[in-house]
Design an enzyme around this catalytic site. Sequence first.
Site, PDB file in Angstrom:
ATOM      1  N   ASP A 284       0.829  -1.206   0.000  1.00 44.89           N
ATOM      2  CA  ASP A 284       0.000   0.000   0.000  1.00 44.89           C
ATOM      3  C   ASP A 284       0.863   1.255   0.000  1.00 44.89           C
ATOM      4  OD1 ASP A 284      -1.996   1.874   0.305  1.00 44.89           O
ATOM      5  OD2 ASP A 284      -2.571   1.261   2.326  1.00 44.89           O
TER       6      ASP A 284
ATOM      7  N   ASP B 239      -1.950   5.672  -5.075  1.00 37.54           N
ATOM      8  CA  ASP B 239      -2.330   4.855  -3.925  1.00 37.54           C
ATOM      9  C   ASP B 239      -2.732   3.449  -4.360  1.00 37.54           C
ATOM     10  OD1 ASP B 239      -3.140   3.803  -1.540  1.00 37.54           O
ATOM     11  OD2 ASP B 239      -4.677   5.290  -1.127  1.00 37.54           O
TER      12      ASP B 239
END
Length: 374
Positions: free
Chosen positions: A61, A248
């Site tokens: 992430d 992201d």
Amino acid sequence: MLALLLAVCIPASSFAGQALIALHRKNGNLDAVASRSAKNVAYFGVFQLGNPPKQFTGCFDTGSSDTWVPSTSCVNPSCMTHNRYSTSESSTFNATTYPFEITYGTGAVAGSVGFETMTLGSEKNTLKIPHQGFGMVYDSSMDFLTASCDGLFGLGFPQLSNMRTLPVFFNMMTQGLLDAPTFSIYLNPDPAAEPAGEVQFGGMNNARFLGSVNWTPVVEKSYWTVTLDGAKVAGRAVDLAATTAIMDSGTTAILVSSADAAAIHRGISGVEFDQTGGYYSIRGGCSSLSRLPDIAFVVGGQTYTLPPVQWTQSIQGSSGGTTGNCISAIIPGGDSHSVILGDNFMRAWYTVYTYDISSKTAYVGIAEAAAMTK
């Protein structure tokens, strides 16, 4: 500017290795409600902790900075369904007294911080990171019960960390473990394919992108944030309120403000807003995508185009199969200042992340993603 930027990214001679991690997905469908809350992490890979090494899966992430796994002290159902870390089973564990709590868009965890040897990559290209800070989760919300990964593997900046430790990428650079101060992410353009992608530490995989890499400076070093100059629909410029974009990999879709979502979708025939669901649905379902225009985002002065198959997403039915219905993966409900370019964007565009320790400057590189070949 580009020549100067590439000079910044020249590998230092003291760096020593690379590691490649294959990524997988639990499924290829979008949970629209979860995506509106910005975190519906799906891509995961393998890493190891301790001596002897114990294997865990982590959701990689770029939108968070902490790495954590469930502890054997956690007996919540959401921990019991995953691999758990035991402090007594490793000779390289070092404890701290630091507690942590993290609340995500969906879910929350709490625990304490420890230090451990982390191992990444395959037998041929293995990186060992001594004294890596990580979280041992003692309490985990039910949101993680069916998560595709045991824990989270944060790739953001130290400024974003809740644990007061260096994130893995920055720890690797500080210890001089990488060929280059870089990691790169490839997400397979085919969302149903396996492997679903890869993360490479210490360089780029030239086989995973086409043409050259365009570089743009990071303007806020917490998330990987770059300048956003607007959007385009079928080549027509669309002014957006957002002036920055966040790369992201932990966001399933593309999250924008309600106003910017309306501006992007306005005038696209065959797209209508679903008041109940809070997203834009495709009239005629997935079979009508060929009638839709391309949508592009302009990042750092460069235009990055998404064909309809990339800016839309099929809807999963209650039995697990697809319904034949499609929605726009450009989801309203985000911040008015930034657009979050999540997995739908990253399946079309290969992304590279680099940081120069001496100048404290960071850059994101973007290139067209290539089809994966065996």
